[in-house]
Design a protein around this motif. Sequence first.
Motif, short mmCIF file in Angstrom:
data_model
loop_
_atom_site.label_atom_id
_atom_site.label_comp_id
_atom_site.label_asym_id
_atom_site.label_seq_id
_atom_site.Cartn_x
_atom_site.Cartn_y
_atom_site.Cartn_z
N VAL A 273 0.85 -1.18 0.00
CA VAL A 273 0.00 0.00 0.00
C VAL A 273 0.89 1.24 0.00
O VAL A 273 1.91 1.30 0.69
N VAL A 274 0.50 2.20 -0.84
CA VAL A 274 1.23 3.46 -0.97
C VAL A 274 0.30 4.58 -0.51
O VAL A 274 -0.78 4.77 -1.09
N CYS A 275 0.71 5.32 0.53
CA CYS A 275 -0.14 6.36 1.12
C CYS A 275 0.49 7.74 0.89
O CYS A 275 1.63 7.96 1.31
N PRO A 276 -0.23 8.65 0.24
CA PRO A 276 0.28 10.03 0.15
C PRO A 276 0.38 10.64 1.54
O PRO A 276 -0.45 10.40 2.43
N ARG A 280 -5.37 14.33 1.38
CA ARG A 280 -6.38 14.60 0.35
C ARG A 280 -6.41 13.52 -0.72
O ARG A 280 -7.39 13.40 -1.45
N TRP A 281 -5.33 12.78 -0.86
CA TRP A 281 -5.29 11.69 -1.83
C TRP A 281 -5.42 10.36 -1.09
O TRP A 281 -4.68 10.10 -0.13
N PRO A 282 -6.32 9.50 -1.51
CA PRO A 282 -6.48 8.21 -0.84
C PRO A 282 -5.33 7.28 -1.18
O PRO A 282 -4.66 7.45 -2.22
N PRO A 283 -5.06 6.27 -0.36
CA PRO A 283 -3.97 5.32 -0.64
C PRO A 283 -4.31 4.45 -1.84
O PRO A 283 -5.48 4.24 -2.19
N ARG A 284 -3.26 3.94 -2.48
CA ARG A 284 -3.42 3.04 -3.62
C ARG A 284 -2.40 1.91 -3.50
O ARG A 284 -1.41 2.01 -2.78
#
Length: 341
Positions: A273-276, A280-284
């Motif tokens: 998982v990559v979290c900003p 404001r940006w959800p993880p992807r």
Amino acid sequence: MQQAVTAHGRAGVLSAWQASEPARRKHLAAHSRQSVRIRKWSYVLAIAAAVLAVTWPARAGPGDDRGRNAGVPAASGDGRTPGDRRVVGFTAPQHKATLAALQQGRIATFLVQEGQRVQAGALLVELEAEVQQARTEIARLEAESTLDIDLARVRLDWAERELERVVQLGGTAAVKELSDARAEAEIRRVELALARRKHEQALVTYTLQRGVLEQHRIRASFDGYVSARLKDVGETVEEREGVLVLVQLDPLLACVDCPAELAAGIHQGDEYVVCPVDPRWPPRAGVVQFISPVVDAASQTIKVKLRIGNEDGQWPAGLSVAVDFSTAGRSAASGAGTVTE
């Protein structure tokens, strides 16, 4: 008499003072140099004490805290606490290219603006190319024309009919007339072959001129966004000089410098998982695409890149992100979004 003795004494004192003046100056100079050295070393020691005061808590072991920060785990050199497997990095384009014209010329038209999305093969920039367009048109006319071939074929047909007539005359035809008819027919055959060869050359020349004309244009080499215009309309550019920058943001890459001991458990194809950092940006989800075989000697880190799907184009390049390389991060990646294959 007493005055003479006094004068003589004063003269002796003055003479002695003058004789000792060089030694006194030398002593003063040595004292001044020693004072400068003392002040310099005082400054050095003060700076060293200040640096030591700042860095000592980070270098001190758990037993050196003397009760300070009791119960707080010691942080590693990169700011992570023991057991923390998150690594901070940034997003980068999958591809980035500085596009240039292959010919020298003046920019006639810009067909795109900064930030515009383009498809592969789309025309982006045109240079002035009136002369080359004329050359290409001449080459096209020559390539499409078959007049020389038609003329050579007519001449050959006439020569073959003439040869057939002479042969039918039989013995009444002179030997020279028969020989001339045969030679004429052969010449016409060669002319027809030559006309066909010239037509093939005209086709190749037309293709070449079209290629040169195309070199006065700049097209998108892949789907992406125009991130920068390096030139403007009316400016002259040299051969292979950059005109604009094109970036591909789908997929994106998450680039992190992973500690070597942590990278040992990471493999290509693993999903995390990559979290900003900005909420404001959800993880992807991101899939490990590249693991550098080289460890940076200074930081003892390894470059790791993860591929992230960005079909909606919502994630920008240069976004600060944190990658969770823990087991929980792997399991959470399945619900964090899709990954572009």
